[in-house]
Design a protein around this motif. Structure first.
Motif, PDB file in Angstrom:
ATOM      1  N   MET A   1      20.239  25.034  -7.683  1.00 19.80           N
ATOM      2  CA  MET A   1      20.582  23.930  -7.570  1.00 19.80           C
ATOM      3  C   MET A   1      21.086  23.274  -9.163  1.00 19.80           C
ATOM      4  O   MET A   1      20.246  23.709 -10.098  1.00 19.80           O
ATOM      5  N   THR A   2      22.337  22.744  -9.252  1.00 19.09           N
ATOM      6  CA  THR A   2      22.651  22.397 -10.403  1.00 19.09           C
ATOM      7  C   THR A   2      21.691  20.978 -10.944  1.00 19.09           C
ATOM      8  O   THR A   2      21.569  20.254 -10.036  1.00 19.09           O
ATOM      9  N   ALA A   3      21.698  21.068 -12.172  1.00 18.78           N
ATOM     10  CA  ALA A   3      20.909  19.956 -12.724  1.00 18.78           C
ATOM     11  C   ALA A   3      21.938  18.758 -13.073  1.00 18.78           C
ATOM     12  O   ALA A   3      23.007  19.052 -13.880  1.00 18.78           O
ATOM     13  N   TYR A   4      21.874  17.699 -12.620  1.00 19.17           N
ATOM     14  CA  TYR A   4      22.864  16.547 -13.040  1.00 19.17           C
ATOM     15  C   TYR A   4      22.050  15.615 -13.942  1.00 19.17           C
ATOM     16  O   TYR A   4      21.088  15.244 -14.203  1.00 19.17           O
ATOM     17  N   SER A   5      23.090  15.007 -14.982  1.00 22.07           N
ATOM     18  CA  SER A   5      22.487  14.213 -15.830  1.00 22.07           C
ATOM     19  C   SER A   5      21.979  12.909 -15.343  1.00 22.07           C
ATOM     20  O   SER A   5      22.505  12.399 -14.193  1.00 22.07           O
ATOM     21  N   THR A   6      21.344  12.321 -15.983  1.00 19.33           N
ATOM     22  CA  THR A   6      20.784  10.782 -15.345  1.00 19.33           C
ATOM     23  C   THR A   6      22.076   9.807 -15.145  1.00 19.33           C
ATOM     24  O   THR A   6      22.108   9.271 -14.353  1.00 19.33           O
ATOM     25  N   LYS A   7      22.843  10.051 -16.131  1.00 24.22           N
ATOM     26  CA  LYS A   7      24.327   9.181 -16.281  1.00 24.22           C
ATOM     27  C   LYS A   7      25.005   9.474 -14.811  1.00 24.22           C
ATOM     28  O   LYS A   7      25.328   8.583 -14.199  1.00 24.22           O
ATOM     29  N   GLN A   8      25.089  10.745 -14.464  1.00 24.42           N
ATOM     30  CA  GLN A   8      25.658  11.148 -13.188  1.00 24.42           C
ATOM     31  C   GLN A   8      24.923  10.590 -12.005  1.00 24.42           C
ATOM     32  O   GLN A   8      25.409  10.049 -11.035  1.00 24.42           O
TER      33      GLN A   8
ATOM     34  N   SER B   1      18.710  12.640  -3.716  1.00 23.46           N
ATOM     35  CA  SER B   1      18.502  13.986  -3.208  1.00 23.46           C
ATOM     36  C   SER B   1      18.776  15.163  -4.439  1.00 23.46           C
ATOM     37  O   SER B   1      18.399  15.880  -4.477  1.00 23.46           O
ATOM     38  N   HIS B   2      19.529  14.505  -5.854  1.00 24.96           N
ATOM     39  CA  HIS B   2      19.625  15.372  -6.840  1.00 24.96           C
ATOM     40  C   HIS B   2      18.955  14.994  -8.009  1.00 24.96           C
ATOM     41  O   HIS B   2      19.018  15.545  -9.118  1.00 24.96           O
ATOM     42  N   GLY B   3      17.851  13.931  -7.645  1.00 27.56           N
ATOM     43  CA  GLY B   3      16.497  13.778  -8.700  1.00 27.56           C
ATOM     44  C   GLY B   3      16.632  12.642  -9.248  1.00 27.56           C
ATOM     45  O   GLY B   3      15.814  12.318 -10.215  1.00 27.56           O
ATOM     46  N   LEU B   4      17.477  11.354  -8.919  1.00 29.38           N
ATOM     47  CA  LEU B   4      17.182   9.992  -8.993  1.00 29.38           C
ATOM     48  C   LEU B   4      15.667   9.468  -9.087  1.00 29.38           C
ATOM     49  O   LEU B   4      15.160   9.661  -8.022  1.00 29.38           O
ATOM     50  N   THR B   5      15.288   9.226 -10.060  1.00 27.09           N
ATOM     51  CA  THR B   5      13.875   8.436 -10.126  1.00 27.09           C
ATOM     52  C   THR B   5      13.864   6.989 -10.480  1.00 27.09           C
ATOM     53  O   THR B   5      14.977   6.276 -10.842  1.00 27.09           O
ATOM     54  N   LEU B   6      12.663   6.373 -10.067  1.00 31.23           N
ATOM     55  CA  LEU B   6      12.425   4.934 -10.340  1.00 31.23           C
ATOM     56  C   LEU B   6      12.602   4.632 -11.796  1.00 31.23           C
ATOM     57  O   LEU B   6      13.189   3.595 -12.278  1.00 31.23           O
TER      58      LEU B   6
END
Length: 62
Positions: A1-8, A23-28
């Motif tokens: 799985m590709t890691a995406y930047s917080t900005k993306q 689904s790609h990792g956005l958090t609160l």
């Protein structure tokens, strides 16, 4: 799985692609920090954070 930047992740979320961002990792914490840094109005910040909380719970990512 590709890691995406917080900005993306935030770009996707703010454009309405909530499921993709989550689904790609956005958090609160990511959203809260972004809203604080960009001076969002308190009521809008609250609504956006509560929305993300519900979405995370619905996707079992809380």
């Amino acid at each position: 799985m590709t890691a995406y930047s917080t900005k993306q992740l935030l770009e996707w979320y703010l454009q309405g692609d909530h499921e993709v961002a989550i689904s790609h990792g956005l958090t609160l914490n990511m959203l809260e920090s972004y809203l604080q840094e960009h001076g969002y109005e308190r009521d809008l910040k609250y609504k956006m954070i509560k929305t993300l909380e519900r979405e995370l719970k619905a996707m079992d990512k809380d």
